[in-house]
Design a protein around this motif. Structure first.
Motif, PDB file in Angstrom:
ATOM      1  N   GLY A  46       0.963  -1.228  -0.005  1.00 31.65           N
ATOM      2  CA  GLY A  46      -0.110   0.091  -0.003  1.00 31.65           C
ATOM      3  C   GLY A  46       1.002   1.259   0.086  1.00 31.65           C
ATOM      4  N   GLU A  47       0.362   2.459   0.459  1.00 34.51           N
ATOM      5  CA  GLU A  47       1.196   3.420   0.726  1.00 34.51           C
ATOM      6  C   GLU A  47       1.859   3.649   1.853  1.00 34.51           C
ATOM      7  N   GLY A  48       3.353   3.817   1.729  1.00 34.89           N
ATOM      8  CA  GLY A  48       3.921   3.850   3.302  1.00 34.89           C
ATOM      9  C   GLY A  48       4.312   2.392   3.628  1.00 34.89           C
ATOM     10  N   VAL A  49       4.619   2.301   4.942  1.00 34.82           N
ATOM     11  CA  VAL A  49       5.349   1.096   5.443  1.00 34.82           C
ATOM     12  C   VAL A  49       4.292   0.443   6.563  1.00 34.82           C
ATOM     13  N   LYS A  50       4.450  -1.023   6.738  1.00 34.88           N
ATOM     14  CA  LYS A  50       3.699  -1.614   7.740  1.00 34.88           C
ATOM     15  C   LYS A  50       4.806  -2.101   8.848  1.00 34.88           C
ATOM     16  N   ILE A  51       4.249  -1.870   9.922  1.00 32.87           N
ATOM     17  CA  ILE A  51       5.047  -2.264  11.315  1.00 32.87           C
ATOM     18  C   ILE A  51       4.167  -3.337  11.975  1.00 32.87           C
ATOM     19  N   THR A  52       4.739  -4.530  11.968  1.00 29.87           N
ATOM     20  CA  THR A  52       3.960  -5.663  12.756  1.00 29.87           C
ATOM     21  C   THR A  52       4.593  -5.506  14.133  1.00 29.87           C
ATOM     22  N   VAL A  53       3.644  -5.557  15.183  1.00 29.91           N
ATOM     23  CA  VAL A  53       4.051  -5.530  16.350  1.00 29.91           C
ATOM     24  C   VAL A  53       3.268  -6.517  17.320  1.00 29.91           C
ATOM     25  N   MET A 104       6.695   2.194  24.495  1.00 26.52           N
ATOM     26  CA  MET A 104       5.143   1.583  24.908  1.00 26.52           C
ATOM     27  C   MET A 104       5.259   0.105  25.474  1.00 26.52           C
ATOM     28  N   GLY A 105       6.572  -0.450  25.113  1.00 22.73           N
ATOM     29  CA  GLY A 105       6.610  -1.792  25.575  1.00 22.73           C
ATOM     30  C   GLY A 105       6.201  -2.765  24.378  1.00 22.73           C
ATOM     31  N   LEU A 106       5.992  -2.292  23.061  1.00 24.64           N
ATOM     32  CA  LEU A 106       5.643  -3.376  22.251  1.00 24.64           C
ATOM     33  C   LEU A 106       6.615  -3.832  21.614  1.00 24.64           C
ATOM     34  N   ARG A 107       6.516  -5.099  21.044  1.00 30.41           N
ATOM     35  CA  ARG A 107       7.815  -5.889  20.561  1.00 30.41           C
ATOM     36  C   ARG A 107       7.512  -5.790  19.123  1.00 30.41           C
ATOM     37  N   ILE A 108       8.739  -5.220  18.325  1.00 33.09           N
ATOM     38  CA  ILE A 108       8.620  -5.145  16.836  1.00 33.09           C
ATOM     39  C   ILE A 108       9.015  -6.360  16.226  1.00 33.09           C
ATOM     40  N   MET A 109       7.921  -6.935  15.444  1.00 34.22           N
ATOM     41  CA  MET A 109       8.199  -8.231  14.629  1.00 34.22           C
ATOM     42  C   MET A 109       8.351  -7.960  13.187  1.00 34.22           C
ATOM     43  N   ALA A 110       8.132  -6.957  12.541  1.00 33.93           N
ATOM     44  CA  ALA A 110       8.424  -6.957  11.217  1.00 33.93           C
ATOM     45  C   ALA A 110       8.204  -5.604  10.789  1.00 33.93           C
ATOM     46  N   ARG A 111       8.987  -5.044   9.788  1.00 37.19           N
ATOM     47  CA  ARG A 111       8.770  -3.549   9.096  1.00 37.19           C
ATOM     48  C   ARG A 111       8.989  -3.732   7.705  1.00 37.19           C
ATOM     49  N   GLY A 112       8.128  -3.094   6.787  1.00 37.89           N
ATOM     50  CA  GLY A 112       8.294  -3.278   5.327  1.00 37.89           C
ATOM     51  C   GLY A 112       7.084  -2.631   4.714  1.00 37.89           C
ATOM     52  N   ALA A 113       7.149  -2.669   3.324  1.00 40.63           N
ATOM     53  CA  ALA A 113       6.297  -2.379   2.268  1.00 40.63           C
ATOM     54  C   ALA A 113       5.411  -3.363   2.296  1.00 40.63           C
ATOM     55  N   SER A 114       5.789  -4.625   2.370  1.00 42.40           N
ATOM     56  CA  SER A 114       4.849  -5.720   1.686  1.00 42.40           C
ATOM     57  C   SER A 114       4.753  -6.818   2.920  1.00 42.40           C
ATOM     58  N   MET A 115       5.817  -6.966   3.926  1.00 40.58           N
ATOM     59  CA  MET A 115       6.154  -8.122   4.592  1.00 40.58           C
ATOM     60  C   MET A 115       5.229  -7.919   6.181  1.00 40.58           C
ATOM     61  N   GLU A 116       4.582  -8.931   6.704  1.00 37.96           N
ATOM     62  CA  GLU A 116       4.030  -8.980   7.736  1.00 37.96           C
ATOM     63  C   GLU A 116       4.345 -10.338   8.417  1.00 37.96           C
ATOM     64  N   ILE A 117       4.736 -10.285   9.728  1.00 38.06           N
ATOM     65  CA  ILE A 117       5.202 -11.512  10.447  1.00 38.06           C
ATOM     66  C   ILE A 117       4.314 -11.891  11.749  1.00 38.06           C
ATOM     67  N   PHE A 118       3.768 -13.181  11.810  1.00 37.10           N
ATOM     68  CA  PHE A 118       2.889 -13.285  12.743  1.00 37.10           C
ATOM     69  C   PHE A 118       3.534 -14.773  13.360  1.00 37.10           C
ATOM     70  N   LYS A 119       3.915 -14.499  14.797  1.00 39.28           N
ATOM     71  CA  LYS A 119       4.566 -15.508  15.466  1.00 39.28           C
ATOM     72  C   LYS A 119       4.109 -15.970  16.816  1.00 39.28           C
ATOM     73  N   GLU A 120       3.886 -17.148  17.428  1.00 42.75           N
ATOM     74  CA  GLU A 120       3.546 -17.249  18.708  1.00 42.75           C
ATOM     75  C   GLU A 120       3.880 -18.544  19.285  1.00 42.75           C
ATOM     76  N   ILE A 121       4.003 -18.703  20.756  1.00 50.42           N
ATOM     77  CA  ILE A 121       4.130 -20.096  21.299  1.00 50.42           C
ATOM     78  C   ILE A 121       3.046 -21.065  20.914  1.00 50.42           C
ATOM     79  N   GLY A 122       3.094 -22.318  20.573  1.00 49.18           N
ATOM     80  CA  GLY A 122       2.098 -23.286  20.367  1.00 49.18           C
ATOM     81  C   GLY A 122       2.244 -23.923  19.091  1.00 49.18           C
ATOM     82  N   LEU A 123       1.320 -24.794  18.762  1.00 51.73           N
ATOM     83  CA  LEU A 123       1.265 -25.643  17.433  1.00 51.73           C
ATOM     84  C   LEU A 123       1.001 -24.755  16.226  1.00 51.73           C
ATOM     85  N   PRO A 124       1.578 -25.311  15.208  1.00 50.88           N
ATOM     86  CA  PRO A 124       1.386 -24.486  14.106  1.00 50.88           C
ATOM     87  C   PRO A 124      -0.421 -24.202  13.840  1.00 50.88           C
TER      88      PRO A 124
END
Length: 294
Positions: A46-53, A104-124
């Motif tokens: 899209g326009e700008g950048v995406k930051i996944t937290v 604010m205490g948020l954890r940065i997972m990803a930053r980019g024009a198109s990339m988003e990252i989602f990860k957590e403890i647990g089974l896939p």
């Protein structure tokens, strides 16, 4: 042990099904690493950048748009997905936003024009359901299910790791010289947030790309400078690449058709992909770089 999957789509008609295909591939690898899982999706720009937290306490996302607007002077878009949120704002405001989010205490997972990252403890299966990964579309993506050996089972310790915009890495194996490299990379400005050796590998590759190398050249550098055994799958804005160490003790399989390139720690990861019966299937050679880009 760990399980890795990757999918690079050549046929744009398959893009709406990327999340569904990657999720099924990753679930198939569950018994290679059941403690945590993650997927990087390269979706529409899209326009700008995406930051996944990420935050364990999702109330941290309450009023996030107003707090970021005050910190950056822009009006961000906020999309909350379970314990993660994707913040969208102009590129010029990205650095200020990252600083504010970390304060604010948020954890940065990803930053980019198109990339988003989602990860957590647990089974896939459970991680994918929490984030609605099946419904996500895109051009390519990589995923990982982890069996922790180098560090604790935590969200931040899960893969993929991102150390630069639109770049991320998943890894099966172990590096022996990552602490020395961590210090060297810190002097270059690549600060790692975990004890995981994979994050150091990601920072190493990102540092080479930042220095002018293309993805293939950056992956070739790992063969000279990283000591240990590894299979790396690296995602970038334009594609993804694969490299195994000279011993190649970790399993890896590639498959290519006219529609896609698929990677799996085992063949069964992509046994159900469309057209796999006519794919070229091979084991990547040791100390050999493979990469595909748009």
């Amino acid at each position: 042990m760990c399980g890795i999957v990757g999918l690079f789509l050549k046929n744009d008609d398959l893009c709406p099904k990327l999340g569904e295909m990657l999720t099924d591939m990753l679930i198939t690898m569950t018994d290679r690493g059941p403690d945590s899982a993650g997927i990087a999706i390269y979706g529409a720009e899209g326009e700008g950048v995406k930051i996944t937290v990420q935050s364990d306490d999702t109330s941290a996302f309450d009023g996030l748009d107003a707090r970021l607007a005050e910190a950056t002077g822009t009006t961000p878009g906020i999309r909350v997905i379970d314990t993660h949120a994707v913040v969208t704002l102009p590129e010029a405001a990205a650095d200020a936003a990252v600083s504010a989010l970390e304060e604010m205490g948020l954890r940065i997972m990803a930053r980019g024009a198109s990339m988003e990252i989602f990860k957590e403890i647990g089974l896939p299966r459970d991680v994918a359901a929490r984030f609605g990964l099946r419904e996500m579309g895109g051009s390519h993506g990589i995923g990982h299910t982890r069996m922790a050996t180098e560090s604790a089972v935590t969200t931040l310790g899960a893969h993929p790791f991102s150390t630069a915009s639109d770049e991320c890495l998943v890894h099966n194996g172990s590096l022996s010289n990552h602490n020395r490299l961590r210090r060297e990379l810190a002097r270059e400005g690549f600060v790692t947030r975990t004890e995981n050796d994979t994050e150091v590998g990601a920072a190493y590759i990102s540092s080479r790309i930042a220095g002018g190398a293309n993805l293939g050249e950056a992956l070739e550098g790992t063969l000279q400078d990283l000591d240990g055994f590894f299979t790396f799958v690296m995602g970038t804005r334009n594609g993804f690449g694969v490299v195994r160490d000279p011993i190649a003790c970790k399993p890896a399989v590639l498959a290519e058709t006219e529609d896609y390139v698929a990677f799996g720690s085992e063949y069964r990861a992509f046994a159900d992909l469309p057209g796999i019966e006519s794919a070229k299937v091979w084991e990547p050679e040791p100390a050999t770089v493979y990469f595909w880009e748009r």
